[in-house]
Design an enzyme around this catalytic site. Structure first.
Site, short mmCIF file in Angstrom:
data_model
loop_
_atom_site.label_atom_id
_atom_site.label_comp_id
_atom_site.label_asym_id
_atom_site.label_seq_id
_atom_site.Cartn_x
_atom_site.Cartn_y
_atom_site.Cartn_z
N THR A 145 0.87 -1.20 0.00
CA THR A 145 0.00 0.00 0.00
C THR A 145 0.89 1.23 0.00
O THR A 145 1.36 1.65 -1.05
CB THR A 145 -0.96 0.01 1.22
N THR A 183 -1.98 -2.58 9.43
CA THR A 183 -2.25 -3.65 8.46
C THR A 183 -0.92 -4.12 7.97
O THR A 183 -0.34 -3.58 7.05
CB THR A 183 -3.09 -3.08 7.36
N ASN A 386 0.16 10.99 6.44
CA ASN A 386 -1.05 10.67 7.19
C ASN A 386 -2.06 11.79 7.31
O ASN A 386 -3.22 11.55 7.64
CB ASN A 386 -0.67 10.13 8.56
N SER A 391 -7.31 11.52 1.02
CA SER A 391 -7.69 12.45 -0.04
C SER A 391 -6.90 12.21 -1.31
O SER A 391 -6.05 11.36 -1.37
CB SER A 391 -7.52 13.89 0.45
#
Lengths: 391, 391
Positions: A145, A183, A386, A391
């Protein structure tokens, strides 16, 4: 880095359009025959659908496949999320000729969006067709990610068997995984012959000193999953000690890679606490120091700010006599008997803190309790990643 | 803001050159007659010399003066630090005609440097000469460190008695003070007639829901000190309820001012947790959410990132059913029954998050346990202040 195939496993990945950037985002690993499996899952009470489903399925001790996606955590998605994961694993099971319960799901990405199962299901035929013994690099890339690099580690387990670990994780990293409970996603594949109980015990012990002893931001995820699959295809039985040693090395390397890749991270610090009465006490102090915002900003500033180190240690709820405290940075003593060694020592320590990675030792007494924790620094990069993640 | 004198107390401040910038840095408050005193001190096991000394002296329930300095915490300074604080309080005692044990010390600033007692002692005659009933503004200014503004709050206690609170604190703010246990310094002065036991109980209860329920960076200081002194000079006896209500209001106002002034802070968020089985559980969840780096960066980004809120709540070690969770931002529901309300609600919530201060509610069940915690956001300002604090 070069890695070797693990006998009995094939890997592949495709883009199913879950990530907005069009990168590969669905990964599949398939065992040719039912594999022995053990799992560790987040202890967060808020758990994603794929975590609950994988927790249930791993209890059988047997699995054929792992299907993992990035771009969507499928967490806090209720019945619709649950159904999406079930539909996905069913499609994979049909494609590879396994039963549904033998397919273990894992997801990572934004919380609150339902997994778009139909996009994955459409691509399952192509995903199956792409499976190959050397597909692990694609697998590792597809689960990333905010990671800046894919994370793989490999070790030999005695003669003739191998262990390959694939992980992802850069943010929401403060794993707290337990037996059937980051995660962080980690998948471990071995061709050694092991039984499920042995695999589970060894995995729990290894996670305890690796993933459960590292932190980027102190936030334990809803989706953390560690799975170990063993095909046994090497036909080599390994001892419990060999398995544990291999797992701890591979998991340790992946944990270090996650912290190095921690969002905005510029340094990896190993916080070693020694001399307390118990190991649990040492763990609590190491974790408190490793997650202190003031310590982490000082590390970003390359400042051997021992006052913050000692103050953080002191608020962990673990008794020690601060007048006996020693602090060493890269082996250089900066605090002795609870008082500063001097400005010269601190200047030398600041040079150590300019390195990519270093060790900070807090010796807080003469007891046998020790524990080491990996942490990253806290700088502008973390805020940038972060403050604008969604957005 | 305007404040009134508190009968029986005089205040003053001087510059003793402890701070490098030449600002006033030593504050003195003197009671004309021995005052009733109660104190709360950091529970950090690493405690500065002035904390240990004030803890000892407050046990008598009587005090004549408070001498506080900024620029030096006198923490981790061993015997030399202990002697420096004793020398300072002795000089003050001689100057005002009190016994040494009636003078309570407090320090804030850099850890590890010994308090330069001689500089303070040289200025004690001038400090005593400057004492006046309206000197509290100077007192408040002199104890500031990274504070952007001095912090005072005042309330009437019933008819005829008053309570004045003076505080400082912007960083290393996550107070955990207990009865004889940041660097937050808070001094409360009242002319009400109260006894020491009553004062101590009321102070403990008020701290529990104000200072112990606020956080800037999660780091509990070595020097946190809260002192309540009562001159009784108004000759008005106040009820326990009046005292508690007044203390909670004044302490609450000072706590909010500290969080608003939190290093790099641009917003104050009140995290209200409701519906858990116990108040302790609600406190643990509120504290975990309020100290989450991912939550605090989302607040900096003005992003109603409920996934981070819920994930943080879930890792507090307190059981709840996430499928029942409701989250409201400024009264706008963004999560209902554990799932997102929708994009429109989140856009409205983002507007709330642009305000200076707002309330975030997490309703996690139908139980009676609730607790509210104040926190600041985490942005570039915090990193700037703390990556270079010592240099």
């Amino acid at each position: 880095m070069s890695f070797e195939p693990v006998a009995g496993f094939r890997f592949g990945a495709v883009s199913a359009g879950i990530r907005k950037d069009g990168r590969i985002d669905v990964a599949l690993a398939v065992a040719d025959q039912p594999a022995v499996v053990a799992g560790m899952f987040t202890r967060n009470v808020v758990r994603a659908a794929p975590v609950d489903i994988a927790m249930q399925r791993v209890r059988s001790g047997r699995a054929r496949a792992v299907v993992a996606n990035s771009g969507c955590a499928n967490a806090c998605t209720g019945e619709a999320g649950w159904k999406a994961t079930l539909d996905t694993t069913r499609a994979v099971a049909e494609s590879i000729g396994a039963s549904e319960d033998e397919v273990l799901p894992a997801s990572t990405g934004v919380i609150g969006a339902v997994l778009p199962a139909h996009r994955i299901i459409e691509r399952v035929p192509e995903l199956s067709a792409r499976l190959s013994p050397t597909g692990y690099l694609d697998f590792a890339q597809a689960i990333c990610t905010t990671d800046r690099w894919p994370k793989l580690a490999q070790r030999k387990l005695g003669a003739g068997a191998t262990l390959l670990g694939i992980g992802k994780g850069a943010g929401m990293i403060h794993p707290d995984v337990g037996p059937p409970h980051a995660t962080m996603l980690v998948f471990l594949f071995t061709d050694a012959v092991i039984d499920a109980g042995e695999a589970s015990d060894a995995l729990a012990a290894s996670c305890d000193v690796t993933f459960n002893a590292c932190s980027v931001d102190g936030d334990t995820s809803t989706n953390d999953t560690v799975l170990l699959l063993s095909s046994g295809a090497s036909q080599r039985r390994v001892s419990r000690d060999e398995l544990s040693a291999g797992l701890t090395e591979v998991c340790g390397e992946l944990a270090r890679s996650m912290v190095a890749d921690g969002e905005g991270s510029t340094h990896v610090a190993e916080i070693r606490v020694r001399g307390l009465a118990t190991r649990d006490g040492a763990r609590a102090v190491a974790r408190t120091v490793a997650t202190s915002m003031l310590v982490k900003t000082a590390l970003f500033g390359k400042d051997a700010n021992w006052g913050r180190l000692l103050a953080a240690a002191g608020r962990a709820g673990v008794p020690f006599d601060p007048r006996e405290a020693q602090i060493l940075v890269g082996g250089i003593p900066i605090v002795r008997d609870g008082a500063p060694v001097g400005a010269e020592a601190e200047l030398k320590a600041n040079e150590v803190l300019a390195r990519d990675t270093y060790v900070i030792e807090l010796v807080l007494g003469g007891g046998p309790g020790d524990f080491a924790y990996l942490t990253s620094d806290l700088g502008h990069g973390y805020v940038d990643v972060n403050a604008g993640y969604r957005s």
